[in-house]
Write an enzyme that holds these catalytic residues in place. Structure first.
Site, short mmCIF file in Angstrom:
data_model
loop_
_atom_site.label_atom_id
_atom_site.label_comp_id
_atom_site.label_asym_id
_atom_site.label_seq_id
_atom_site.Cartn_x
_atom_site.Cartn_y
_atom_site.Cartn_z
N LYS A 96 0.84 -1.20 0.00
CA LYS A 96 0.00 0.00 0.00
C LYS A 96 0.87 1.25 0.00
CE LYS A 96 -1.88 1.74 3.90
NZ LYS A 96 -1.93 3.20 4.09
N ASN A 97 1.91 1.26 0.83
CA ASN A 97 2.72 2.47 1.00
C ASN A 97 3.67 2.72 -0.17
OD1 ASN A 97 1.46 3.06 3.42
ND2 ASN A 97 3.01 2.05 4.67
N ASP B 276 4.36 0.57 12.34
CA ASP B 276 3.22 -0.11 11.73
C ASP B 276 3.12 -1.59 12.10
OD1 ASP B 276 2.20 2.11 10.55
OD2 ASP B 276 2.84 1.64 8.52
N ARG C 274 -4.71 10.49 4.48
CA ARG C 274 -3.64 11.49 4.60
C ARG C 274 -2.65 11.43 3.44
NH1 ARG C 274 -3.67 13.91 9.55
NH2 ARG C 274 -5.03 12.95 11.10
N ARG D 98 -8.71 -0.51 4.43
CA ARG D 98 -7.83 0.53 3.89
C ARG D 98 -6.45 -0.02 3.58
NH1 ARG D 98 -6.49 4.31 7.71
NH2 ARG D 98 -5.20 5.14 6.05
N CYS E 63 -6.09 17.32 9.83
CA CYS E 63 -4.65 17.48 10.05
C CYS E 63 -4.30 18.96 10.21
CB CYS E 63 -3.88 16.90 8.87
SG CYS E 63 -2.10 16.95 9.10
N ARG F 154 1.25 16.79 12.23
CA ARG F 154 1.88 15.80 11.38
C ARG F 154 2.81 16.56 10.44
NH1 ARG F 154 -0.42 10.06 10.26
NH2 ARG F 154 -1.75 9.78 12.06
N PRO F 155 3.77 15.90 9.84
CA PRO F 155 4.80 16.66 9.12
C PRO F 155 4.37 17.23 7.78
CG PRO F 155 5.28 14.32 9.02
CD PRO F 155 4.11 14.47 9.93
N VAL F 156 3.11 17.65 7.64
CA VAL F 156 2.71 18.34 6.41
C VAL F 156 3.52 19.63 6.25
CG1 VAL F 156 0.79 19.44 5.19
CG2 VAL F 156 0.41 17.34 6.47
#
Length: 419
Positions: free
Chosen positions: A22-23, A307, A95, A399, A119, A124-126
């Site tokens: 997925k990632n 995770d 996200r 998901r 967010c 979070r690191p946005v």
């Protein structure tokens, strides 16, 4: 709303085929925005997050279709993007939607992307994405819940993020491929999914060095071409099945799996007394006795992944002895603890540390999933609990896991999806 009904107490035996990661799939789908040429991805998992990403890309004007004859193949063409915008309605559940920001800005010079659902900048690191793109010359404002970015052409820069951020590294890596000059990403994330994304971009014509390490160099090019790329296996799905077999006992071979992406998890499983063998594309996991409790501390790759924390905690719940787990990545990553306690686990939490005292048996009950990996831990706990366990809110599971209950049934679990 779907639930999972699990009747525990069965060993797991047989073969399981691991799906694509997925990632890796999510950023690689977004990377199709970088070119007007056709992009074909294979080994694409059938997940809710993938469906959401495809819907988001189509909303921009990208042609994005799964093959009917080969459901793990997706064909994309971003030659006719009409709207470089990611609206809130499509972003709020995922996200990773922020990953369209870099490619849109690099190729089209503009992007309007909703802040990922709930967010706030900084939590979070946005903010690291924004900081990096600003260093490359983008004009960015955040207003009315949207990141609005413009540039004539991004310029190469040396960027050091304040923290290790996977999606930040991916966004800046994609943006830098079409920038003018050289970009150096310091403190880059090192996950296998980033290496896989870089290999895809290189096949499209990008000039990238150092991917898989903490410093990545990208020399920008004028344009990228099409590509056919196979997504790497999902190491978190792999680790989840390893923990499930370790907990229930049994003998299972995981096909299309990469042991070299899971060194930290496999080391801990062996420490717990589990037998693991592996080859280039398979892992065999075997356990005939109660595992030993094993402590660990989560950290950035290649250390023990956050995770996999919840799944390994489920294993520790029925292990012999006690263990301490420290979570260093996310502040709310112990939300599954109360649900595991409902099944009879003995866990005490103090801040970022949880101490588990293993019990011989768990007892089935109704529990509620709070996030993606928490839901996987509750499934593992249900597989070893006496009686029936019902896991509610499994949309979290959908998901990130491709047909998890069907795969578990195939190796002997008594598990079914109920409406």
């Amino acid at each position: 709303m779907d639930k999972l009904l699990i009747r525990g107490g069965r060993q797991l035996n047989g073969d399981v085929t691991i799906s694509g990661a997925k990632n890796a799939a999510l950023p690689e789908l977004c990377a199709a925005l970088l070119t007007a040429d056709p992009v074909t991805l294979t080994n694409v998992p059938r997940l809710q997050d993938v469906s959401t990403t495809l819907k988001l890309l189509r909303n921009m004007g990208v042609s994005a279709e799964r093959s009917e004859s080969a459901p793990d193949t997706v064909a994309l063409n971003a030659a006719a993007v009409t709207s470089p915008e990611a609206p809130y309605d499509l972003v709020k559940t995922m996200r990773a939607s922020i990953l369209v920001l870099g490619p849109l800005l690099a190729r089209f010079g503009e992007a309007t992307v909703s802040l990922p659902g709930g967010c706030a900048i900084g939590s979070r690191p946005v903010d690291q994405h924004i900081k990096g793109l600003q260093a490359m010359g983008a004009d960015i404002v955040v207003e009315h819940g949207y990141i609005i970015a413009k540039t004539t052409r991004l310029k190469g820069a040396r960027i050091t993020t304040d923290m290790v951020t996977v999606t930040g590294t991916e966004n800046l890596l994609m943006a830098a491929t079409l920038a003018d000059g050289e970009t150096v990403l310091e403190n880059a994330a090192q996950e296998p999914e980033i290496r896989d994304l870089a290999e895809m971009l290189i096949a499209m014509g990008a000039k990238i060095e150092g991917h898989g390490g903490s410093r990545i160099r990208i020399q920008g090019v004028e344009r990228l071409g099409g590509v056919q790329h196979r997504i790497v296996p999902d190491r978190i799905e792999t680790g989840t099945f390893l923990c499930a077999v370790a907990a229930t006992g049994g003998d299972v071979v995981l096909r299309r799996a990469r042991a070299d992406h899971l060194d930290a998890v496999i080391d801990k499983l062996r420490e717990a007394g589990v037998t693991i063998e592996s080859g280039d594309d398979w892992i065999r996991v075997k356990n005939t006795k109660r595992p030993r409790a094993v402590g660990f501390r989560t950290s950035e790759y290649p250390a023990f992944p956050t995770d996999m924390q919840a799944q390994f905690m489920a294993l520790n719940c029925i292990a012999e002895g006690s263990a301490k787990v420290t979570e260093t990545i996310f502040e709310n990553r112990f939300m599954h603890v109360n649900e595991l306690v409902r099944l009879g686990a003995k866990i005490e939490v103090d801040g970022h540390t949880a101490v588990m005292n293993g019990v011989e048996r768990l007892s089935g009950a109704t529990v509620m999933a709070t996030d993606l990996r928490a839901s996987a831990s509750l499934v593992i706990a249900g597989l070893v609990a006496d009686g029936e366990t019902v896991v509610d809110r499994i949309y979290h599971l959908d998901r990130g896991y491709d047909q998890m209950e069907a795969k578990l049934r195939g190796i002997g679990a008594d598990i079914e999806r109920v409406k």
